[in-house]
Write an enzyme that holds these catalytic residues in place. Structure first.
Site, short mmCIF file in Angstrom:
data_model
loop_
_atom_site.label_atom_id
_atom_site.label_comp_id
_atom_site.label_asym_id
_atom_site.label_seq_id
_atom_site.Cartn_x
_atom_site.Cartn_y
_atom_site.Cartn_z
N GLU A 120 0.87 -1.23 0.05
CA GLU A 120 -0.02 -0.07 0.06
C GLU A 120 0.77 1.35 0.25
O GLU A 120 0.78 2.21 0.92
CB GLU A 120 -0.93 0.08 1.16
CG GLU A 120 -1.78 -1.09 1.07
CD GLU A 120 -3.11 -1.11 2.16
OE1 GLU A 120 -2.93 -0.22 3.10
OE2 GLU A 120 -4.06 -1.88 2.04
N GLU A 236 -5.61 -8.22 -0.43
CA GLU A 236 -6.36 -7.94 0.81
C GLU A 236 -7.97 -7.74 0.24
O GLU A 236 -8.03 -7.03 -0.75
CB GLU A 236 -5.98 -6.98 1.50
CG GLU A 236 -4.42 -6.85 2.07
CD GLU A 236 -4.18 -5.85 3.16
OE1 GLU A 236 -4.86 -5.01 3.33
OE2 GLU A 236 -2.81 -5.57 3.11
#
Length: 244
Positions: A120, A236
């Protein structure tokens, strides 16, 4: 992987156990994504890996892949090292490439290992992110590794924000545009996106409710993937345990 640094094994951080791998294997899970900290594995930029932490990683990878499970290696660093972003004076792009050269060299002979460049990225220039990711990919391929590489986008690499131009991106570069600038001489990479259908797409699930339509958001990404001949892995995802 998020405990205090350097921390203690078993309290501030802990690798998954063989028993956990056995459990997922019994459920026919075929891939495990393993998070770890770059700073723990490589305590000094461009330096050697920490033997203890590295051996635990290698033992986990060997046990899992010997059971036929793929392992996606994923430094949980948000494109940072000790708080400084990759591409800044404190963490040059060359240090990120060095890290991936050393890590990929350890696993290049194991085709069940996937290399996830970072978790991320956010709060940084997308131009810098592209430069760093391409440098890491080149360093990986220079070791002779042919493994799959998973590449995240900027702005937390979310499905919901795939076509948005993030305020932390220079020149308003969307992730859709960014991924068309990735270069891989091995031609064996995937986009990694994360998918949380709550109000801010962050995974907090306020009021235990899904407020976004995950199918609609994902369909837009899949349409782009097909048009641009790209592959995707959802690294995710989450939901709530009710009808909402």
């Amino acid at each position: 992987d998020f405990g205090k640094m350097p921390g203690k094994d078993g309290s501030d951080w802990k690798y998954p156990t063989a028993q956990e791998t056995d459990y997922w294997s019994s459920k026919n899970i075929t891939t495990q994504r393993i998070g770890f900290r770059w700073e723990r594995l490589q305590p000094a930029l461009n330096g050697k890996f920490d033997d203890g932490y590295n051996n635990q990683l290698k033992n986990f990878v060997k046990y899992s892949t010997d059971k036929g499970i793929n392992v996606l290696l994923n430094p949980q660093n948000f494109m940072r090292y000790n708080g400084s972003t990759v591409g800044s004076p404190n963490v040059p792009v060359s240090a990120f490439a060095d890290f991936w050269s050393k890590l990929s060299a350890q696993f290049k002979d194991n085709p069940r290992v996937l290399f996830g460049l970072n978790n991320e990225p956010n709060g940084m220039s997308s131009t810098t992110l592209i430069t760093a990711e391409n440098a890491a990919i080149a360093a990986i391929r220079q070791t002779g590794a042919k493994n799959i590489i998973t590449v995240p986008g900027n702005g937390w690499t979310g499905v919901a924000s795939f076509n948005q131009t993030w305020v932390d991106s220079d020149n308003k570069i969307s992730n859709a545009s960014l991924f068309n600038q990735i270069k891989d001489s091995g031609n064996n990479w995937m986009i990694e996106l994360h998918h949380y259908p709550d109000s801010d797409a962050g995974g907090g699930f306020d009021n235990n409710t899904c407020t976004r339509n995950p199918t609609t958001e994902l369909r837009a990404v899949v349409t782009w993937l097909r048009a641009n001949n790209k592959k995707l892995i959802i690294g995710e995802y989450g939901a709530v345990n009710n009808e909402n």
